[in-house]
Enzyme design. Structure first.
Site, mmCIF file in Angstrom:
data_model
loop_
_atom_site.group_PDB
_atom_site.id
_atom_site.type_symbol
_atom_site.label_atom_id
_atom_site.label_comp_id
_atom_site.label_asym_id
_atom_site.label_seq_id
_atom_site.Cartn_x
_atom_site.Cartn_y
_atom_site.Cartn_z
ATOM 1 N N HIS A 178 44.235 32.964 36.829
ATOM 2 C CA HIS A 178 45.580 33.831 37.230
ATOM 3 C C HIS A 178 46.677 32.972 37.146
ATOM 4 C CE1 HIS A 178 48.029 36.819 39.281
ATOM 5 N NE2 HIS A 178 46.970 37.698 38.965
ATOM 6 N N ASP B 165 38.938 40.994 38.435
ATOM 7 C CA ASP B 165 38.347 41.740 37.348
ATOM 8 C C ASP B 165 36.834 41.303 37.359
ATOM 9 O OD1 ASP B 165 40.265 43.682 36.701
ATOM 10 O OD2 ASP B 165 41.375 41.779 35.570
#
Ligand code: CMC
Length: 436
Positions: free
Chosen positions: A313, A371
């Site tokens: 991320h 996710d």
């Protein structure tokens, strides 16, 4: 914005005069150097592709501390919202800044519920798509098309239009996602049922048929509601920035949110949930847990082009708090459905374990993101893989519209118009075609 006591001084090695730049303080998080007058003062731009060090706006909605792995909506930790509140309360919080009291919650829920139906004409628009169209292609079209149906909420200079557009978007997204699904499988659309909860209604529109009664499972309803809350907002991510940039031209909210849907589709962003489940399925086909080591070698080989989807991320350099909650939900849903031995969940856990111990991931601070487990939960609920990102879009609509309305209400907002470092040809003359 609060001016800091200190200022930044930019100096140049070629003897050009240095410039002082104001510094502003956020309530929490890093200060920002205000470079808005830099071009006027120096004739120079700053260069930051990918916005690695650039704050594009001020916002009071969502705060992430990437090092701590902390996510707050309007100051409230995501863990508390996910366990103590539902998605309607979260939407109220994002839009209006405060959690609702019982009366406000009932009023807000009623308002949203009253807007769940879409104009009947939308189904004819839907019919123009191929049956095998990707749901995100359909969603990009349907959400943009809302601006053709709701002319009384497209004037962004009118606060009432903005308010009603926000409610319509939040209310109609589940209906549109379910319609996109029903269309691709050739089943009749199910109209919303307003005695159901927001998540329950979505399950009904997705899985009911006119032939028999459909009973919403409270466990799946709660799990889905949590998925919505976890995905509701995430400050200035790619799709939210897209919504803001698109909306900054003064376009209508439906068009701006359609731009967000389009951006979310990409596998580096919301499309990662679909890509992650496809990755797990591929590894499973190759031999499952036994092949995890081999797969990880490919991920670490820069020439392979293979990434561990659902990992990494831009902001989190620690465990994404949403991934932790999603893993919990995953366990609960699988247990409830008697799928404790789900091979894909086992595989995901094995991949995570190896990654968290491997120097490649540790040194780069790569952790599971939201996710990584969301696809496994969605699949267990019965949502087909190509629809995962559309579910993400449904939930993120609350954040997008809150951010868009915040931007429009900000006196400092201007049309977004980045500059560039030009590396192309200098001015030259066009030669007649015969001599080129
Ligand atoms: N697998 C393997 N290597 C990775 C991964 C990954 N998933 N993510 C980052 N890296 C490596 C990357 O190659 C780079 O290595 P090096 O320093 O040797 O060049 C280093 O880690 C830093 O990564 P980056 O690409 O510079 O980081 P970024 O901030 O530009 O990208 C990201 C962030 C999310 C796009 C990226 O981590 C990624 O592509 N992850 C997989 C897709 C994914 O799961 N996306 C969902 C993000 S969270 C939810 C959402 O936004 O929708």
């Amino acid at each position: 914005m609060k001016l800091a006591d200190n200022k930044a001084t930019l100096s140049f090695s070629n003897g050009s005069p240095s410039v002082d730049l104001p510094v502003y303080q956020g309530n929490v998080g890093p200060d920002v150097v205000d470079i808005r007058k830099l071009y006027a003062q120096t004739g120079m731009f700053t260069y930051d592709p990918g916005f690695l060090s650039t704050a594009s706006c001020q916002s009071a909605i969502t705060y992430i501390d990437g090092d701590k792995g902390e996510l707050l909506y309007r100051g409230y930790p995501i863990e508390q919202l996910a366990t103590n509140c539902d998605f309607m309360e979260t939407c109220h919080l994002l839009l209006y800044g405060e959690l609702p009291n019982p009366t406000q919650k009932a009023d807000f829920t009623k308002l949203v519920t009253n807007h769940t139906m879409v104009n009947e004409q939308m189904q004819f628009f839907l019919r123009g798509f191929r049956r095998d169209a990707h749901p995100m292609a359909i969603m990009t079209g349907l959400v943009g098309a809302l601006s053709a149906f709701y002319h009384d909420s497209t004037d962004i200079t009118n606060p009432q239009h903005r308010e009603i557009a926000a409610i319509r978007l939040i209310a109609k997204m589940p209906t549109l996602v379910a319609m996109a699904y029903k269309y691709t499988i050739g089943q009749p659309y199910m109209y919303p049922k307003n005695n159901l909860s927001y998540a329950g209604n979505f399950l009904h529109m997705m899985f009911a048929t006119p032939c028999e009664e459909y009973v919403v499972s409270p466990v799946l309803e709660r799990a889905l509601d949590r998925i919505f809350t976890l995905h509701a907002d995430h400050e200035q991510n790619a799709s939210t920035s897209t919504v803001r940039l698109c909306g900054s031209s003064g376009t209508n909210p439906f068009a701006a949110i359609a731009a967000g849907v389009a951006c979310l589709w990409g596998p580096a962003h919301g499309g990662a949930n679909e890509a992650c489940l496809n990755m797990l399925t591929d590894i499973q086909k190759m031999g499952g847990v036994a092949k995890v080591g081999e797969f990880m070698e490919k991920v670490k080989d820069k020439n392979s082009g293979v990434k561990l989807m659902g990992f990494g991320h831009r902001v989190y350099k620690n465990y994404d708090p949403r991934a932790k909650l999603m893993q919990e939900t995953c366990k609960e849903v699988l247990a409830e459905l008697g799928l404790e031995n789900d091979p894909l969940f086992k595989l995901a856990m094995a991949l995570e374990k190896i990654a968290l111990e491997d120097d490649y991931f540790v040194s780069r601070k790569l952790y599971p993101n939201v996710d990584f487990y969301s696809g496994i939960v969605q699949r267990a609920i019965g949502i087909p893989t190509p629809l995962f990102t559309a579910v993400f879009a449904l939930a993120r609509t609350s954040g997008w519209i809150a951010q868009l309305n915040e931007m429009i209400g900000d006196p400092e907002y201007k049309i977004g118009r980045p500059r560039q470092l030009f590396t192309g040809s200098e001015k030259r003359d066009v030669k007649p075609i015969a001599t080129r």
